[in-house]
Structures are given as structure tokens and as C-alpha cells.
Enzyme design. Structure first.
Site, PDB file in Angstrom:
ATOM      1  CG  LEU A  15      -1.995  -1.128   1.313  1.00  0.00           C
ATOM      2  CD1 LEU A  15      -2.927  -1.068   2.658  1.00  0.00           C
ATOM      3  CD2 LEU A  15      -2.899  -1.099   0.268  1.00  0.00           C
ATOM      4  NE  ARG A  17       7.938  -0.186  -2.355  1.00  0.00           N
ATOM      5  CZ  ARG A  17       7.922  -1.623  -2.022  1.00  0.00           C
ATOM      6  NH1 ARG A  17       8.722  -1.755  -1.063  1.00  0.00           N
ATOM      7  NH2 ARG A  17       7.672  -2.648  -3.056  1.00  0.00           N
ATOM      8  N   GLY A  18       7.658   3.710   3.302  1.00  0.00           N
ATOM      9  CA  GLY A  18       8.264   5.043   4.104  1.00  0.00           C
ATOM     10  C   GLY A  18       9.677   4.528   4.618  1.00  0.00           C
ATOM     11  CB  ALA A  20       9.480   3.530   9.732  1.00  0.00           C
ATOM     12  CG  ASP A 130       6.912  11.209  12.729  1.00  0.00           C
ATOM     13  OD1 ASP A 130       7.220  12.643  12.345  1.00  0.00           O
ATOM     14  OD2 ASP A 130       7.132  10.182  11.727  1.00  0.00           O
TER      15      ASP A 130
END
Length: 409
Positions: A15, A17-18, A20, A130
Site C-alpha cells: 500500500l 513505503r516509508g 521506517a 511524529d
């Protein structure tokens, strides 16, 4: 092809990407779920995994309509994954990219939802650390609220704390996204609940204006602004709402409202904001004004201006969900005391140029150039006229600098 996550879950489709990790659409014993598979280097750190497992109870205990619930924590070989409720919708950053700014009623409704979720988290002793549009999800299947806003849910609790461990970061490092970092984090103080309030107030400002109050340019300049600059008023914001924003962006953590207080005040303001259109303000210039930036990047091709969060590494490609959560050096006291040197991002009414901006300076240069050219042309015309009258014979008569008239012999 499905990927097994532990013995109870299967991940089917990426779904997003980041920094982390990767978020998957998955399936569990109770139906569809979202699975955040964290980076392999995180999963291989046994001390970190142990700490995260110890905090599992707190994460699983966050049960609130405006918090994306964590159902399970999976530790299996090289896999470290958070299994979360699946929210059918999009993140707030995607909506901002599409609409640039929201009507005040919708913006306040979304932020009030998030403040409600933060109040429950803070009561349980959990600080998010965050808060940003990428971590706020909009439930497109939920009932519409004030201003046509979809229900907002805060996600990724625990991820910032997971990455920011003593072993992984030193005292000279900070964790977070530059545009939303509270001043006390920039100065190296431990993050408390007040950092979430500061970040959420920054999000509210961004929803209203289309840009963050201290963002733009080099990340070091952004961090310094958080510490040294005060927020500039937005044209057209009702005074009561503006005072709320200013209080929650206070430099001193103790001066900010608590999450429950912020949520209550925002809910009270909603009737006053009904029917107000989005603000009509221009985004401040984000061009380089710092001497070291100009020297460092002068030879690089121009980049398009970014709204909202910016990568910590200039020119780096962004992820599909533009998660910019990473570490950065804490500026020293001398750097923080140096001020922003003209980097203030003062908003202005649409169509008006901000004094000191790149466009404003360019206009001034053009005006000066045209003025000098005009004087030259005028002087040339005067000389030509005199030559025509005198027939061009002999030198021009001397001019008295005080009388500005020909001197009689």
C-alpha cells in the site's frame, strides 16, 4: 504472491513505503488488516526488538475511534511487523496535495478528531512524536463531519520511539520531520506530550494556509526557525482560532494546551467557521536565502517548490507516502542563536509580493535598471537638444552645479 507474516497473517499487496518500512494490505484470522513491516535492520536489533515487545501492551491498549488500532506485534525471524486496523481511505497529505488548503471548518474538524485521539494516548502515557499529515488517515467509509470532513485517525504510534533508542541515536541526534518538530526537540530536550500539540498545531496551520509556518529551504534553517522565530498571522483567520494556533505553537511547552483542552476548544469553534471558504493567501517563497545554501547549491538545477514536509537530504527522492521520518544532528547553541537571517516565511494576501522575497528583489532590480536607463536616455535627449539648437558648433557651455543654468561670460 502472498507473503506470510508469522503464522497468522498473510501480506498480499504493498500500500505504501516509508523510511521506517513498508505497509501491506493483509489478511488475518478476523479479516483484512494493514501490516507495517519494519525495516530489516530494525528487526535484526535484538535490544530494540525486546524494547518494542515490552511496549506491546501500551500499543495494543490504545483503543479510540480516532486512533488506528494496533492488533498485534509479530516477531518472526527477520520480520518485525505491526498488524493494524485497515482504514479504507487516504492520508491527509494526499488530500492536501490535491486541494492545497482546506476550508477552516473542515480543517478544524480533522484536527479536532486527531486531538481527541491524542488525548486518549496521552492519558495512557503514550506520546506519538511524529504527528504530520502522512500519519493522519481519512476514513472514506465513515460518516461526513463538519465541513464535509471524513473522520480522521492518527496512525504509527510507537514507530518514532522504536527508531529513537539510545543504541541507535546519540544525544547529538534528533528524530522527526523538520517542519513539525517542537523547539524543545531541536534543543535536545526529551519529548513530552506537548511536542504532539506543537506538531498538530503546525498541521492545522498547514491545512489553513497550504504551507507550514516554519518550513521551506534547508532543513537546518527550518530547525532554527522553530527556535528563533514567531509565527506570522494568516490573513482572514478568525481571531479566536488564530489565538488557539498561537498558543499551541508557543516555544515553551508549558504554555501549550493539553490535547483534551485543544479538542474541546476546536469543537466549540466549529459553528463559527461554518460556510467559510478556504483562505486566499499566497505561499511564501522557499528559495534559498542562507549564504551557505547559495554557495552549496548554486550549481545545481532548480527544483520545484515543495509544500509541507521536505526531505532532510535536499534533492532526495521521496517515498510513495513521503515519510521523511529520520535523524539529524542537533544544531549547536551558536547556530540556534544566529537567527534565521531573513528566512521568515511571512504569508500575505493573494497577489501581493512578500518584501525580501526572491520575486520582490527581482522586481526591485528591474525597477532600478529601468530607472538608470531612463536617466541615461533623458541625459542623451538633453545633449541632443542642445546640439540641435547650437548647430553642433563649439563645446557645450559650462554648467553651474548650484544654479543648473549656463554661466554668462
Amino acid at each position: 504472491m502472498a507473503r506470510n507474516i508469522g503464522s497468522r497473517y498473510a501480506a498480499h499487496q504493498v500500500l505504501g513505503r516509508g523510511s521506517a518500512g513498508t505497509v501491506w494490505l493483509g489478511e488475518g484470522p478476523e479479516g483484512p488488516v494493514a501490516i507495517k513491516l519494519l525495516r530489516e535492520d530494525l528487526a535484526c536489533d535484538q535490544e530494540l526488538v525486546g524494547r518494542f515487545v515490552r511496549e506491546r501492551t501500551a500499543l495494543l491498549g490504545l483503543d479510540h475511534p480516532h486512533v488506528v488500532g494496533v492488533r498485534d506485534l509479530v516477531v518472526d525471524g527477520s520480520d518485525l511487523a505491526l498488524v493494524m486496523d485497515l482504514v479504507r481511505g487516504t492520508d491527509l497529505r494526499t488530500r492536501l496535495d490535491r486541494e492545497r488548503r482546506l476550508a477552516p471548518e473542515a480543517a478544524v474538524a480533522i484536527v479536532a478528531d486527531v486531538a481527541d485521539g491524542l488525548a486518549a494516548a496521552h492519558a495512557a502515557g503514550v506520546v506519538h512524536r511524529d504527528v504530520k499529515p502522512e500519519n493522519i488517515l481519512l476514513d472514506m467509509e465513515g460518516p461526513l463531519g463538519p465541513g464535509g470532513a471524513h473522520p480522521a485517525l492518527l496512525t504509527d504510534f510507537g514507530v518514532a520511539k522504536l527508531i529513537d533508542t539510545p543504541r541507535r541515536t546519540k544525544a547529538t541526534k534528533i528524530i522527526g520531520t523538520p517542519d513539525y518538530l517542537a523547539p524543545e526537540i531541536v534543543e535536545g530536550l526529551p519529548p513530552r506530550a506537548a511536542v504532539d500539540i506543537y506538531a498538530l498545531a503546525t498541521v492545522l496551520y498547514e491545512l489553513l494556509a497550504g504551507f507550514t509556518p516554519f518550513g521551506g529551504g534547508h532543513p537546518g534553517a527550518v530547525l532554527r526557525r522553530h527556535v528563533t522565530e514567531t509565527v506570522v498571522p494568516l490573513p482572514g483567520v478568525p481571531d479566536e482560532l488564530w489565538q488557539l494556533v498561537v498558543q499551541c505553537l508557543a516555544k515553551a511547552p508549558a504554555s501549550r494546551l493539553r490535547a483534551s483542552e485543544l479538542a474541546a476548544r476546536l469543537h466549540e469553534l466549529l459553528p463559527v467557521l461554518a460556510g467559510m471558504p478556504p483562505l486566499d493567501v499566497d505561499e511564501p517563497d522557499t528559495g534559498s536565502t542562507e549564504p551557505y545554501e547559495e554557495a552549496e547549491y548554486a550549481a545545481r538545477p532548480a527544483e520545484p517548490r515543495r509544500r509541507g514536509a521536505v526531505p532532510l537530504v535536499r534533492g532526495s527522492a521521496t517515498d510513495s507516502n513521503r515519510d521523511t521520518h529520520t535523524s539529524m544532528r542537533v544544531p549547536g547553541p551558536d547556530e540556534l542563536a544566529g537567527g534565521a537571517r531573513g528566512t521568515a516565511r511571512a504569508p500575505r494576501a493573494s497577489g501581493r509580493r512578500r518584501p525580501g522575497s526572491a520575486r520582490h528583489r527581482a522586481v526591485r532590480r528591474r525597477r532600478i535598471t529601468l530607472g538608470v536607463a531612463g536617466l541615461v536616455l533623458a541625459a542623451a535627449a538633453g545633449v541632443g537638444g542642445w546640439l540641435a539648437v547650437s548647430g553642433g558648433d563649439g563645446p557645450a557651455p559650462p554648467v553651474d552645479s548650484e544654479q543648473s543654468a549656463p554661466v554668462q561670460p
